[in-house]
Write a protein that holds these residues in place. Structure first.
Motif, PDB file in Angstrom:
ATOM      1  N   ALA A  30      -6.953   1.121 -17.546  1.00 48.67           N
ATOM      2  CA  ALA A  30      -7.622   1.506 -16.301  1.00 48.67           C
ATOM      3  C   ALA A  30      -6.584   1.759 -15.221  1.00 48.67           C
ATOM      4  CB  ALA A  30      -8.576   0.398 -15.859  1.00 48.67           C
ATOM      5  N   VAL A  31      -6.739   2.856 -14.509  1.00 53.39           N
ATOM      6  CA  VAL A  31      -5.756   3.260 -13.510  1.00 53.39           C
ATOM      7  C   VAL A  31      -6.412   3.292 -12.142  1.00 53.39           C
ATOM      8  CG1 VAL A  31      -4.147   5.062 -12.812  1.00 53.39           C
ATOM      9  CG2 VAL A  31      -4.554   4.640 -15.232  1.00 53.39           C
ATOM     10  N   ARG A  32      -5.771   2.674 -11.170  1.00 52.76           N
ATOM     11  CA  ARG A  32      -6.249   2.706  -9.794  1.00 52.76           C
ATOM     12  C   ARG A  32      -5.506   3.803  -9.030  1.00 52.76           C
ATOM     13  NH1 ARG A  32      -5.655  -3.747  -8.476  1.00 52.76           N
ATOM     14  NH2 ARG A  32      -7.249  -4.514  -9.919  1.00 52.76           N
ATOM     15  N   GLY A  33      -6.251   4.751  -8.526  1.00 54.14           N
ATOM     16  CA  GLY A  33      -5.633   5.817  -7.760  1.00 54.14           C
ATOM     17  C   GLY A  33      -5.306   5.375  -6.346  1.00 54.14           C
ATOM     18  N   GLY A  34      -4.408   6.080  -5.709  1.00 48.12           N
ATOM     19  CA  GLY A  34      -4.050   5.840  -4.325  1.00 48.12           C
ATOM     20  C   GLY A  34      -3.947   7.156  -3.587  1.00 48.12           C
ATOM     21  N   THR A  35      -4.076   7.111  -2.266  1.00 48.20           N
ATOM     22  CA  THR A  35      -4.022   8.318  -1.446  1.00 48.20           C
ATOM     23  C   THR A  35      -2.648   8.448  -0.823  1.00 48.20           C
ATOM     24  OG1 THR A  35      -6.382   8.156  -0.951  1.00 48.20           O
ATOM     25  CG2 THR A  35      -5.051   9.535   0.496  1.00 48.20           C
ATOM     26  N   ILE A  36      -2.030   9.618  -0.991  1.00 40.48           N
ATOM     27  CA  ILE A  36      -0.716   9.865  -0.410  1.00 40.48           C
ATOM     28  C   ILE A  36      -0.726  11.229   0.257  1.00 40.48           C
ATOM     29  CG2 ILE A  36       0.517   8.409  -2.064  1.00 40.48           C
ATOM     30  CD1 ILE A  36       1.331  10.857  -3.578  1.00 40.48           C
ATOM     31  N   PRO A  37       0.120  11.427   1.279  1.00 46.66           N
ATOM     32  CA  PRO A  37       0.166  12.725   1.965  1.00 46.66           C
ATOM     33  C   PRO A  37       0.557  13.854   1.014  1.00 46.66           C
ATOM     34  CG  PRO A  37       1.339  11.039   3.224  1.00 46.66           C
ATOM     35  CD  PRO A  37       1.024  10.441   1.886  1.00 46.66           C
ATOM     36  N   LEU A  38       0.179  15.052   1.398  1.00 42.17           N
ATOM     37  CA  LEU A  38       0.469  16.204   0.545  1.00 42.17           C
ATOM     38  C   LEU A  38       1.950  16.318   0.220  1.00 42.17           C
ATOM     39  CD1 LEU A  38      -1.756  19.124   1.907  1.00 42.17           C
ATOM     40  CD2 LEU A  38      -2.142  17.680  -0.088  1.00 42.17           C
ATOM     41  N   ASP A  39       2.818  16.038   1.204  1.00 42.33           N
ATOM     42  CA  ASP A  39       4.241  16.249   0.957  1.00 42.33           C
ATOM     43  C   ASP A  39       4.832  15.242  -0.014  1.00 42.33           C
ATOM     44  OD1 ASP A  39       4.290  14.003   2.540  1.00 42.33           O
ATOM     45  OD2 ASP A  39       5.423  14.900   4.184  1.00 42.33           O
ATOM     46  N   GLY A  40       4.064  14.240  -0.424  1.00 47.15           N
ATOM     47  CA  GLY A  40       4.544  13.288  -1.422  1.00 47.15           C
ATOM     48  C   GLY A  40       3.806  13.348  -2.732  1.00 47.15           C
ATOM     49  N   THR A  42      -5.595  16.672 -13.255  1.00 44.37           N
ATOM     50  CA  THR A  42      -4.761  17.859 -13.068  1.00 44.37           C
ATOM     51  C   THR A  42      -3.400  17.465 -12.514  1.00 44.37           C
ATOM     52  OG1 THR A  42      -6.664  19.294 -12.677  1.00 44.37           O
ATOM     53  CG2 THR A  42      -4.538  20.053 -11.839  1.00 44.37           C
ATOM     54  N   LEU A  43      -2.341  18.009 -13.075  1.00 42.64           N
ATOM     55  CA  LEU A  43      -1.004  17.792 -12.547  1.00 42.64           C
ATOM     56  C   LEU A  43      -0.864  18.526 -11.224  1.00 42.64           C
ATOM     57  CD1 LEU A  43       1.906  16.673 -13.085  1.00 42.64           C
ATOM     58  CD2 LEU A  43       2.413  18.904 -14.104  1.00 42.64           C
ATOM     59  N   VAL A  44      -0.344  17.832 -10.218  1.00 41.94           N
ATOM     60  CA  VAL A  44      -0.165  18.442  -8.896  1.00 41.94           C
ATOM     61  C   VAL A  44       1.118  19.263  -8.917  1.00 41.94           C
ATOM     62  CG1 VAL A  44       0.083  18.049  -6.426  1.00 41.94           C
ATOM     63  CG2 VAL A  44      -1.415  16.569  -7.779  1.00 41.94           C
ATOM     64  N   THR A  45       0.963  20.549  -9.000  1.00 43.17           N
ATOM     65  CA  THR A  45       2.065  21.504  -8.969  1.00 43.17           C
ATOM     66  C   THR A  45       2.177  22.075  -7.552  1.00 43.17           C
ATOM     67  OG1 THR A  45       0.628  23.350  -9.535  1.00 43.17           O
ATOM     68  CG2 THR A  45       1.590  22.113 -11.372  1.00 43.17           C
ATOM     69  N   PRO A  46       3.216  22.855  -7.256  1.00 43.17           N
ATOM     70  CA  PRO A  46       3.266  23.492  -5.942  1.00 43.17           C
ATOM     71  C   PRO A  46       2.019  24.327  -5.638  1.00 43.17           C
ATOM     72  CG  PRO A  46       5.416  23.618  -6.991  1.00 43.17           C
ATOM     73  CD  PRO A  46       4.478  23.049  -8.013  1.00 43.17           C
ATOM     74  N   ALA A  51      -4.137  22.288   0.482  1.00 41.95           N
ATOM     75  CA  ALA A  51      -3.949  22.507   1.916  1.00 41.95           C
ATOM     76  C   ALA A  51      -4.933  23.555   2.431  1.00 41.95           C
ATOM     77  CB  ALA A  51      -2.513  22.923   2.199  1.00 41.95           C
ATOM     78  N   ALA A  52      -5.083  24.646   1.695  1.00 43.79           N
ATOM     79  CA  ALA A  52      -6.000  25.700   2.114  1.00 43.79           C
ATOM     80  C   ALA A  52      -7.431  25.190   2.174  1.00 43.79           C
ATOM     81  CB  ALA A  52      -5.905  26.886   1.159  1.00 43.79           C
ATOM     82  N   ALA A  53      -7.777  24.254   1.280  1.00 44.88           N
ATOM     83  CA  ALA A  53      -9.143  23.736   1.206  1.00 44.88           C
ATOM     84  C   ALA A  53      -9.394  22.620   2.207  1.00 44.88           C
ATOM     85  CB  ALA A  53      -9.426  23.241  -0.211  1.00 44.88           C
ATOM     86  N   GLY A  54      -8.389  22.269   3.017  1.00 41.01           N
ATOM     87  CA  GLY A  54      -8.605  21.321   4.097  1.00 41.01           C
ATOM     88  C   GLY A  54      -8.050  19.934   3.899  1.00 41.01           C
ATOM     89  N   TYR A  55      -7.222  19.707   2.870  1.00 42.86           N
ATOM     90  CA  TYR A  55      -6.704  18.365   2.586  1.00 42.86           C
ATOM     91  C   TYR A  55      -5.412  18.099   3.349  1.00 42.86           C
ATOM     92  CZ  TYR A  55      -9.941  17.638  -1.325  1.00 42.86           C
ATOM     93  OH  TYR A  55     -11.071  17.464  -2.084  1.00 42.86           O
ATOM     94  N   ASP A  56      -5.303  16.877   3.853  1.00 48.84           N
ATOM     95  CA  ASP A  56      -4.043  16.377   4.407  1.00 48.84           C
ATOM     96  C   ASP A  56      -3.381  15.392   3.459  1.00 48.84           C
ATOM     97  OD1 ASP A  56      -4.408  17.780   6.840  1.00 48.84           O
ATOM     98  OD2 ASP A  56      -5.782  16.209   7.514  1.00 48.84           O
ATOM     99  N   ALA A  57      -4.158  14.802   2.555  1.00 44.49           N
ATOM    100  CA  ALA A  57      -3.665  13.825   1.582  1.00 44.49           C
ATOM    101  C   ALA A  57      -4.491  13.977   0.314  1.00 44.49           C
ATOM    102  CB  ALA A  57      -3.777  12.404   2.128  1.00 44.49           C
ATOM    103  N   LEU A  58      -3.961  13.471  -0.788  1.00 39.74           N
ATOM    104  CA  LEU A  58      -4.631  13.572  -2.081  1.00 39.74           C
ATOM    105  C   LEU A  58      -4.741  12.188  -2.727  1.00 39.74           C
ATOM    106  CD1 LEU A  58      -2.952  16.738  -3.648  1.00 39.74           C
ATOM    107  CD2 LEU A  58      -5.284  16.550  -2.748  1.00 39.74           C
ATOM    108  N   ALA A  59      -5.846  11.971  -3.435  1.00 37.36           N
ATOM    109  CA  ALA A  59      -6.000  10.775  -4.260  1.00 37.36           C
ATOM    110  C   ALA A  59      -5.347  11.049  -5.607  1.00 37.36           C
ATOM    111  CB  ALA A  59      -7.478  10.432  -4.442  1.00 37.36           C
ATOM    112  N   VAL A  60      -4.285  10.339  -5.905  1.00 36.56           N
ATOM    113  CA  VAL A  60      -3.514  10.602  -7.118  1.00 36.56           C
ATOM    114  C   VAL A  60      -3.298   9.314  -7.895  1.00 36.56           C
ATOM    115  CG1 VAL A  60      -2.314  12.567  -6.088  1.00 36.56           C
ATOM    116  CG2 VAL A  60      -1.308  10.287  -5.924  1.00 36.56           C
TER     117      VAL A  60
END
Length: 536
Positions: A91-101, A240-244, A251-260
Motif C-alpha cells: 500500500a502506497v500513501r501519496g503526497g502532494t508536491i509542487p509542480l516543479d518537484g 502515470t509517470l510525470v514527464t515534462p 499546469a494548463a489544466a489549473g494545477y499548482d501541485a500534484l498528488a504523487v
C-alpha cells in the motif's frame, strides 16, 4: 563463490543438462509467494493495473530459513511475475508536491481538468479575425462594451495598432463585415466566425479593406472553448509517470501541485574484497563495475538511491547494513552463491529474512534472489509512505557479482518490483524478430544483448567494434525492423550490454533466425531529465 570471472570467458551455458535437484532440494518458503498483503483502514492503495494470471500453485511446504547449496530455482517467467505482484501488494500513501518537484514521480490519483481547455475561444494563428462575408472593413479593437474603431489610411501604416493580443480581457463584439488584427492565443471577439492567416490576407490600405486570398470557412483557425477537454474530464490515470509533457498538461489544466507516489528509496550494498574503486586491476584485484552502474540504472527506474556502501566480504558489516536500512528496497551485488565468503544467504537466515526467490532458471544471472526482511530487524522499517502486512520490512534483491548477470537480475527482479513500489503498472512486453540464430541453454532462459536494426545489406557493417558482425545476411532483411544479437554476451562482460538497445528473452533450446522474441528495454538514465547527475 559468486565472483566475476575473467572477461574472456564465454557464455556459461553447460554442454549437458543440469542435474535435477528437485528431489533433494531443501524446502523454500512459499507461504507468501503471492505477496498478498492486508491493508489497514488508514491505507488507500492505488488503483491496480490489470490482473496478472496467477502462477500455478501447490500446497506450500513448511517454512524454512534460507539455505546454502541446492536451490529451488523458479522459471524466469515465474520470478518476474512474482516481483510484479510483490511490488503491487504494498500500500502506497501519496503526497502532494509542487509542480516543479513532481518530475519523474508517478501520479497517485487521476489528473482531472479543473477548467475547460482552452477556457475560451482563441485564435490558432496570427492574422485577422473577421465577421460575415468579405471584403471586410479593417477596425481597431475596443474593449468589451465599446465599438471597434475604423482604421484610416494613415493608421494602416507602420503606426497601426497591434490588434487583439493574447492575455487581454474580452474584446468587444465584432460587427458584421469587420476585421481586426489578432495574435495567436488571443480571445476571439463575440460574433466572429473565422481567422484569416496573415499570409492568406491582402490589405488594401487605400480603402481600408481586407481581402482573403483563399476561401474562408466558418470556424477556421479558431480553437473553440473545450476543444481539448471539459472541466472534470480525466486527462491522465493514476499510475502515470510525470514527464515534462504531463507537467505542462497539469499546469494548463489549473494545477499548482500534484498528488504523487513518493519514489522508492533504495540502498545499494557492494560486496567483495577484490574490488577496486580506482586505477588499473592488479595483484588479483579488479575494478568495481557494478557500483557505478547499478545506481544510475535504479534512478532511471524511478528510485531514490543512496550512495553505494562498499562492504567487502564482511558478514558483520552486511548484517548491520541490512538491519539498519530504512529503505524500501536493498540491492546487493555479489555474494549470492555458496562460496566460502558469499555471506548473503547466511546473513539472511540469521536475521530471519524470508526468501521469496532463491535462484532463477536464467543465464546469465542464475544465483539472483528476492527476499523480504523482517520489520523488527530494521531500525525504522521501510518508509512510512509504504506499508506491507504483518510488520514486514523492506525487500532485498540480491544480484550476482558478474556484471551482465547483475543486469539480468536487475531487469528480472528489481525493475518490476520497483515499478510496483512506485505505483506504476507492469511494463507492457513487446516482441521483435531476431535476425540471426541464437543458441539457447538446454533448460534455462537466456537474456542476450541485442541492437535494433532495419533490414538491408547497407545497414550491415562487417563490425561496429562491439560484437555486431553483420551476421550471415540470411535473416529477415527486406527492410524489416529486427534485432541482432551481440557477440560479447558472457556473464562477466559489459562490452555487449554497453552497445545494446535491450535484452532478448531466448527460451530454452534457442531460436532460429526470423523468430519473434520478447525484448526487455534497458533503463535509459541519460534520456531522463530527473536523473540528472547520475553520471557525475
Amino acid at each position: 563463490m559468486d565472483r566475476p570471472c575473467p572477461a574472456g570467458d564465454s557464455e556459461e551455458a553447460p554442454r549437458s543438462p543440469s542435474p535435477d535437484h528437485s528431489a533433494d532440494t531443501a524446502p523454500v518458503r512459499h507461504d507468501r509467494h503471492e505477496c498478498e498483503h492486508r491493508y489497514g483502514p488508514e491505507h488507500e492503495p492505488l488503483p491496480q493495473p490489470p490482473h496478472l494470471p496467477d502462477l500455478p500453485t501447490s500446497p506450500p511446504p513448511p517454512p524454512s530459513p534460507p539455505t546454502r547449496g541446492h536451490r529451488h530455482s523458479v522459471s524466469w517467467e515465474e520470478a518476474r511475475a512474482l516481483a510484479v505482484r510483490c511490488g503491487r501488494a504494498v500500500a502506497v500513501r501519496g503526497g502532494t508536491i509542487p509542480l516543479d518537484g513532481a518530475l519523474g514521480h508517478v501520479l497517485a490519483e487521476p489528473l482531472v481538468a479543473f477548467t475547460d481547455l482552452p477556457s475560451f475561444d482563441t485564435s490558432a494563428m496570427d492574422g485577422w479575425v473577421v465577421s460575415g462575408p468579405g471584403p471586410w472593413k479593417i477596425r481597431e479593437p475596443a474593449g468589451a462594451g465599446n465599438k471597434a474603431e475604423t482604421v484610416t489610411k494613415k493608421s494602416t501604416g507602420s503606426g497601426r495598432g497591434m490588434g487583439i493580443l493574447a492575455g487581454q480581457s474580452a474584446p468587444a463584439a465584432l460587427a458584421d463585415g469587420d476585421a481586426v488584427r489578432i495574435a495567436t492565443g488571443a480571445r476571439i471577439p463575440a460574433d466572429a466566425n473565422a481567422v484569416i492567416r496573415s499570409e492568406h490576407a491582402h490589405v488594401d490600405e487605400t480603402r481600408g479593406l481586407l481581402h482573403a486570398q483563399q476561401r474562408v470557412l466558418p470556424g477556421q483557425d479558431i480553437r473553440p472553448r473545450g476543444q481539448e477537454c471539459r472541466a472534470g474530464d480525466q486527462l491522465m490515470p493514476a499510475g502515470t509517470l510525470v514527464t515534462p509533457a504531463v507537467l505542462g498538461l497539469a499546469a494548463a489544466a489549473g494545477y499548482d501541485a500534484l498528488a504523487v507516489v513518493p519514489r522508492p528509496r533504495v540502498d545499494v550494498l557492494v560486496l567483495g574484497d577484490e574490488l577496486l574503486t580506482g586505477g588499473l586491476p592488479h595483484d588479483g584485484l579488479i575494478r568495481d563495475a557494478l557500483g557505478p552502474m547499478i545506481g544510475p540504472w535504479l534512478r532511471a527506474l524511478g528510485a531514490e538511491v543512496s550512495a553505494p556502501q562498499r562492504l567487502g566480504d564482511d558478514a558483520a558489516a552486511l548484517r548491520h547494513a541490512l538491519t539498519t536500512s530504512d529503505a524500501d528496497l536493498v540491492v546487493t551485488t555479489g555474494g549470492t552463491a555458496a562460496g566460502p565468503v558469499d555471506h548473503v544467504h547466511p546473513v539472511l537466515a540469521e536475521i530471519g529474512a524470508e526468501l521469496l526467490v532463491d535462484g532463477v532458471a536464467v543465464r546469465p544471472g542464475h544465483p539472483m534472489l528476492l527476499a523480504r526482511l523482517a520489520q523488527e530487524n530494521a531500525a525504522a522499517g521501510p518508509s512510512e509512505r509504504r506499508s506491507g502486512a504483518r510488520g514486514e520490512g523492506p525487500y532485498l534483491v540480491g544480484l550476482p557479482g558478474n556484471p551482465l548477470a547483475a543486469v539480468s537480475g536487475l531487469l528480472t527482479l528489481a525493475e518490476p518490483l520497483l515499478r510496483g513500489l512506485a505505483g506504476r503498472g507492469p511494463q507492457v512486453p513487446y516482441r521483435a524478430v531476431v535476425r540471426d540464430e541464437v543458441h539457447g541453454h538446454p533448460q534455462d532462459t537466456r537474456l542476450v544483448p541485442v541492437v535494433h536494426r532495419m533490414g538491408g545489406a547497407a545497414d550491415r557493417p562487417e563490425s561496429n567494434g562491439n560484437g555486431y558482425d553483420g551476421g550471415s545476411g540470411t535473416g529477415t532483411g527486406g527492410g524489416a525492423e529486427h534485432v541482432v544479437p551481440l557477440r560479447y554476451s558472457g556473464p562477466a562482460m559489459l562490452r555487449g550490454i554497453a552497445a545494446a538497445d535491450g535484452l532478448a528473452v531466448v527460451p530454452p533450446g534457442g531460436v532460429r533466425s526470423g523468430t519473434e522474441v520478447e525484448i526487455l528495454d534497458l533503463p535509459s538514465a541519460s534520456a531522463m531529465p530527473w536523473s540528472e547527475g547520475c553520471f557525475t
